[in-house]
Design an enzyme around this catalytic site. Structure first.
Site, PDB file in Angstrom:
ATOM      1  N   VAL A  62       0.869  -1.113  -0.086  1.00 35.21           N
ATOM      2  CA  VAL A  62       0.087   0.041  -0.174  1.00 35.21           C
ATOM      3  C   VAL A  62       0.913   1.456   0.104  1.00 35.21           C
ATOM      4  O   VAL A  62       2.106   1.206   0.470  1.00 35.21           O
ATOM      5  CB  VAL A  62      -0.880  -0.067   1.487  1.00 35.21           C
ATOM      6  CG1 VAL A  62      -1.981  -1.273   1.236  1.00 35.21           C
ATOM      7  CG2 VAL A  62      -0.197  -0.096   2.531  1.00 35.21           C
ATOM      8  N   SER A  63       0.377   2.361  -0.442  1.00 34.78           N
ATOM      9  CA  SER A  63       1.445   3.507  -0.584  1.00 34.78           C
ATOM     10  C   SER A  63       1.458   4.215   0.635  1.00 34.78           C
ATOM     11  O   SER A  63       2.591   4.789   0.876  1.00 34.78           O
ATOM     12  CB  SER A  63       0.718   4.499  -1.650  1.00 34.78           C
ATOM     13  OG  SER A  63       0.566   3.742  -2.902  1.00 34.78           O
ATOM     14  N   THR A  64       0.396   4.178   1.619  1.00 36.35           N
ATOM     15  CA  THR A  64       0.642   4.989   2.557  1.00 36.35           C
ATOM     16  C   THR A  64       0.313   4.051   4.061  1.00 36.35           C
ATOM     17  O   THR A  64      -0.561   3.119   3.829  1.00 36.35           O
ATOM     18  CB  THR A  64      -0.410   6.049   2.758  1.00 36.35           C
ATOM     19  OG1 THR A  64      -1.876   5.977   2.852  1.00 36.35           O
ATOM     20  CG2 THR A  64      -0.111   7.211   1.466  1.00 36.35           C
ATOM     21  N   GLN A 124      -3.641   3.375   4.636  1.00 36.17           N
ATOM     22  CA  GLN A 124      -4.169   2.367   3.690  1.00 36.17           C
ATOM     23  C   GLN A 124      -4.141   0.934   4.308  1.00 36.17           C
ATOM     24  O   GLN A 124      -3.072   0.966   5.226  1.00 36.17           O
ATOM     25  CB  GLN A 124      -3.689   2.504   2.276  1.00 36.17           C
ATOM     26  CG  GLN A 124      -3.966   3.823   1.467  1.00 36.17           C
ATOM     27  CD  GLN A 124      -3.350   3.776   0.134  1.00 36.17           C
ATOM     28  OE1 GLN A 124      -2.107   3.390   0.030  1.00 36.17           O
ATOM     29  NE2 GLN A 124      -4.158   4.170  -0.701  1.00 36.17           N
TER      30      GLN A 124
END
Length: 206
Positions: A10-12, A15
């Site tokens: 996931v990017s962050t 998330q």
């Protein structure tokens, strides 16, 4: 014995990879073998991916939920795929059905055809993933620029000292209260506390 591994990203930190993990568990029998990163897909600084590379061995299978979880640009995806192939690892993408076919069920000719198809498909899909990433980045940059023009502020708001700040600071410096007690009064984390104290002391010098 060969092992089925999984990789999710996931990017962050906000998330969650729960959906990816749930799908990967259909192929990976033990969640211990699923590695999850919270990081951009354009960086090589992905601790769990690096840990996965140290753990995986020749003949093992690696399952990834979607192609762009491995990377967001063609260069990154190609680099990672080449690494795993050089290590003799069989990579499967759940969103690319032909990569889910078990080659052991076919003869050499069929295997070569499937590998060719997968190579072509992944080439096309990596380009699409990169283009979508660039479009998203452009839309995000344009949105931020427009918001700034309207006066919208980004990032965390600057910490505001409580009115008792000077009194508590003097009590802390004189030893009347501990750093832990002072930190709790300010409602700060340990690292945040020392950052704020440093800023406060620098401001007091002027």
């Amino acid at each position: 014995m060969n092992i089925n591994f999984g990789y999710a990203r996931v990017s962050t930190n906000e998330q969650t990879a729960d959906r990816q993990i749930a799908e990967l568990l259909k192929y990976v029998t033990d969640e211990r073998y699923i590695y999850v990163d919270s990081a951009s897909g354009v960086t090589n600084d992905r601790p769990d991916l690096n840990a996965l590379k140290r753990a995986i061995r020749k003949g093992d299978h690696l399952y990834i939920h979607e192609l762009d979880r491995l990377g967001r640009t063609k260069e990154v995806i190609k680099q990672e795929l080449e690494y795993f192939r050089d290590q003799g690892v069989i990579v499967h993408f759940l969103d690319v059905p032909t990569t889910m076919i078990q080659f052991g069920e076919y003869g050499k000719f069929e295997k070569n055809i499937l590998e060719l198809i997968n190579t072509l498909l992944i080439e096309v899909l990596t380009v699409q993933a990169e283009q979508e990433y660039l479009r998203s980045s452009k839309r995000r940059s344009e949105g931020i620029l427009e918001a700034k023009k309207r006066g919208v502020k980004f990032g965390r708001p600057r910490y505001t000292y409580p009115i008792e700040m000077n009194q508590w600071y003097q009590e802390w410096k004189s030893g009347k209260i501990t750093a832990v007690a002072f930190r709790k009064r300010l409602n700060l984390s340990n690292s945040g506390f020392y950052k704020i104290i440093k800023r406060y002391e620098e401001e007091r010098m002027f």
